[in-house]
Design an enzyme around this catalytic site. Structure first.
Site, short mmCIF file in Angstrom:
data_model
loop_
_atom_site.label_atom_id
_atom_site.label_comp_id
_atom_site.label_asym_id
_atom_site.label_seq_id
_atom_site.Cartn_x
_atom_site.Cartn_y
_atom_site.Cartn_z
N LYS A 175 -14.35 -10.41 -10.70
CA LYS A 175 -14.72 -9.36 -9.66
C LYS A 175 -13.65 -8.41 -9.89
O LYS A 175 -13.72 -7.06 -9.35
CB LYS A 175 -14.78 -9.88 -8.27
CG LYS A 175 -15.81 -10.93 -8.23
CD LYS A 175 -17.10 -10.40 -8.97
CE LYS A 175 -18.25 -11.68 -9.27
NZ LYS A 175 -17.90 -12.63 -9.94
N SER A 212 -22.67 -18.14 -13.42
CA SER A 212 -21.44 -17.69 -14.16
C SER A 212 -21.53 -17.25 -15.40
O SER A 212 -22.76 -17.53 -16.12
CB SER A 212 -20.86 -19.25 -14.31
OG SER A 212 -19.69 -19.11 -15.10
#
Length: 549
Positions: free
Chosen positions: A119, A465
């Protein structure tokens, strides 16, 4: 430039406060470079950045600039599994706006972004696009693979080991040993998850030096690269070269093609859609699909193959892939290190390991690594990594087994018998419903570890993921919390997943779907503070789940 600050009497307060932390008057007359560091002690992908920042600052000083370092949050998705995962995606946008606020408050002339992981790079990219100052990115480098009996293991192998332990394919001693050693060192996890996908994207778009994302964190070349980055940012300030000179629609498309050609993370779709909005680009999800489908897949890495990111680097790294897919790229795009992509590739003389990075003629796949699916179950789209799905599962029709949270499906996988052929439906995990669009990393890895990835599919309005493999469809939009069709699926309903024809269908008549929508009851979820605010403001996954931008 900041010279005017020292010439005005009203800047005495600024001068005094900067003097208090050790800056001299002549330092403040130089280009002031914000060093945006995401270092912390608890994220292996970011721990090396404390030392790396020092080398960047050496380069800035050496070239006549003045470095000013500050830090931003850097959560680890792996550490935040379960309840903590609610807070991960919101931090992407918090990182972006915190950087924007800090930079605007201090009036920096240029920026070096030190980041790794899932992120942090996207958040930094969003901030860089909004600020549009001279900017360069540098990542920490990758983790050392763990070697045992002539076999190498990385982080995704540990996730899949959970399923193996549950099936008693490995004993407790082996499991404990792997937990201790598989994540072998500092650096980004040596798999092609979101961290390394976005790092490779930085290189392909020209905003980071080549090799930064694929080299080991401990290589001497990383030190040299950091010093050169510090020197180069001062040059960019003097030349007046802003971020949009490098990251623009043309280079963005190059980055998408690079990701697709290497079997990158599905989360890259989410982040690039959000980044495009920060850039004020008009990119749509369908256009993203058209761009990614324009290239063949010429490389696959852990967990979709036996090659890790260190293997990628030794095979030639991002430049070798760009050289291979050159005919599909816009080579007029410029590089922060100097020159344009075309001139760089013209002078590329290195040998490419074709066992790791295939030629176009020997591509693994045509038409890109992703499938963006549409249908009555995903009117606004859904995302799957096609290149990570076994051929026999690329079209699958099976009965739904429905869950309203990640915890429910984890419990099911651990304690119940999973029937081959079924489709596990996990809903209310979207941007609003989660809230936070949690990553269903462990359930997906358990599916593989239990040997079910060739008979059982998993679909969700959450995400997976970047290193997920198997028939896992995520980012279903609209999400269940917003009344999307996934909210009306019942146990036993047939669901069709067709990756080649890009279709996700609930085999229920349209009239019945509309009737079921009248009876939707959302689960009780009350989250205080930031999650409540996020839930109110975040947009859909098809737009990248942007919050502030």
């Amino acid at each position: 430039m900041t010279n005017s600050k020292t010439e005005m009497i009203t800047e005495a307060y600024y001068m005094g406060l900067m003097s208090a932390v050790g800056y001299r008057k002549k330092d403040l007359q130089k280009p002031i470079i914000g060093v945006v560091n995401s270092w912390n002690d608890i994220n292996p992908g970011h721990k090396p950045l404390a030392q790396l920042a020092g080398y960047v600052k050496e380069g800035i000083w050496a070239n006549g600039g003045t470095p000013a370092e500050f830090v931003v949050p850097a959560p680890c998705d792996g550490i935040a599994q379960g309840e903590g995962m609610h807070y991960i995606l919101p931090q992407r946008d918090l990182i972006a706006v915190s950087i924007e606020a800090m930079v605007k408050s201090n009036g920096f002339d240029g920026l070096v972004f030190l980041g790794s992981c899932d992120k942090i790079i996207p958040g930094m990219l969003m901030a860089a696009a909004r600020l549009n100052l001279p900017s360069i990115f540098l990542t920490a480098g990758t983790m050392l693979p763990y070697k045992e009996r002539n076999k190498e293991y990385v982080t995704c192998d540990l996730k899949e080991a959970i399923g193996k332990r549950n099936n008693e394919e490995i004993d407790e001693n082996t499991f404990e040993h792997w937990k201790k050693y598989m994540c072998f060192s500092e650096g980004t996890c040596s798999m092609y998850g979101t961290a390394n996908t976005m790092g490779a994207f930085l290189e392909a778009t020209g905003v980071a030096p080549f090799g930064t994302s694929t080299m080991l964190f401990c290589e001497a070349d990383k030190v040299r690269q950091a010093r050169e980055t510090g020197e180069r940012i001062v040059d960019l300030v003097r030349e007046g070269r802003v971020f949009s000179d490098f990251l623009n629609d043309a280079s963005l498309k190059n980055g998408i093609r690079l990701i697709s050609a290497t079997g990158g993370s599905t989360n890259a779709v989410l982040h690039i859609m959000a980044l495009s909005q920060a850039m004020k680009s008009k990119l749509t999800l369908k256009e993203f699909d058209e761009i990614q489908a324009s290239v063949p897949v010429i490389a696959k890495f852990k967990p979709s193959s036996d090659y890790n990111i260190s293997d990628y680097h030794q095979a030639g790294g991002v430049p070798a892939v760009l050289h291979t897919i050159r005919e599909f790229l816009n080579t007029d795009t410029t590089l922060v290190t100097g020159g344009n992509l075309g001139s760089y590739l013209d002078n590329y003389k290195y040998t490419i390991d074709r066992n790791v990075i295939s030629s176009i003629e020997n591509a693994y796949e045509e038409n890109g690594c992703f499938s963006i699916l549409y249908g009555n179950l995903a009117p606004n789209g859904a995302v799957v990594k096609k290149s990570g799905v076994a051929v026999e599962m690329r079209r699958h029709v099976g009965p739904a087994v429905v869950f309203d949270s990640e915890e429910e499906v984890r419990e099911y996988l651990l304690k119940k018998t999973v029937e081959p052929g079924s489709v596990l439906v996990i809903r209310y995990e979207g941007p609003k419903g989660g809230p936070g669009m949690r990553e269903l990393s462990i359930p997906a890895a358990m599916l593989v570890g239990m040997g079910l990835h060739k008979s059982v599919a998993m679909i969700t309005d959450g995400r997976f993921s970047g290193a997920t493999r198997g028939p896992c469809v995520g980012h279903i939009a609209p999400e269940a919390w917003e009344g999307g069709p996934i909210a009306v699926v019942k146990n036993g309903d047939l669901i069709e997943i067709d990756l080649e024809n890009k279709k996700l269908e609930l085999k229920v008549p349209a009239g019945e779907i509309e009737e079921r929508k009248k009876g939707i009851i959302k689960p009780e979820r009350h989250y205080p503070g930031i999650l409540s605010t996020y839930q109110q403001g975040v947009k859909g996954a098809d737009k990248g789940a942007p919050w502030f931008y």
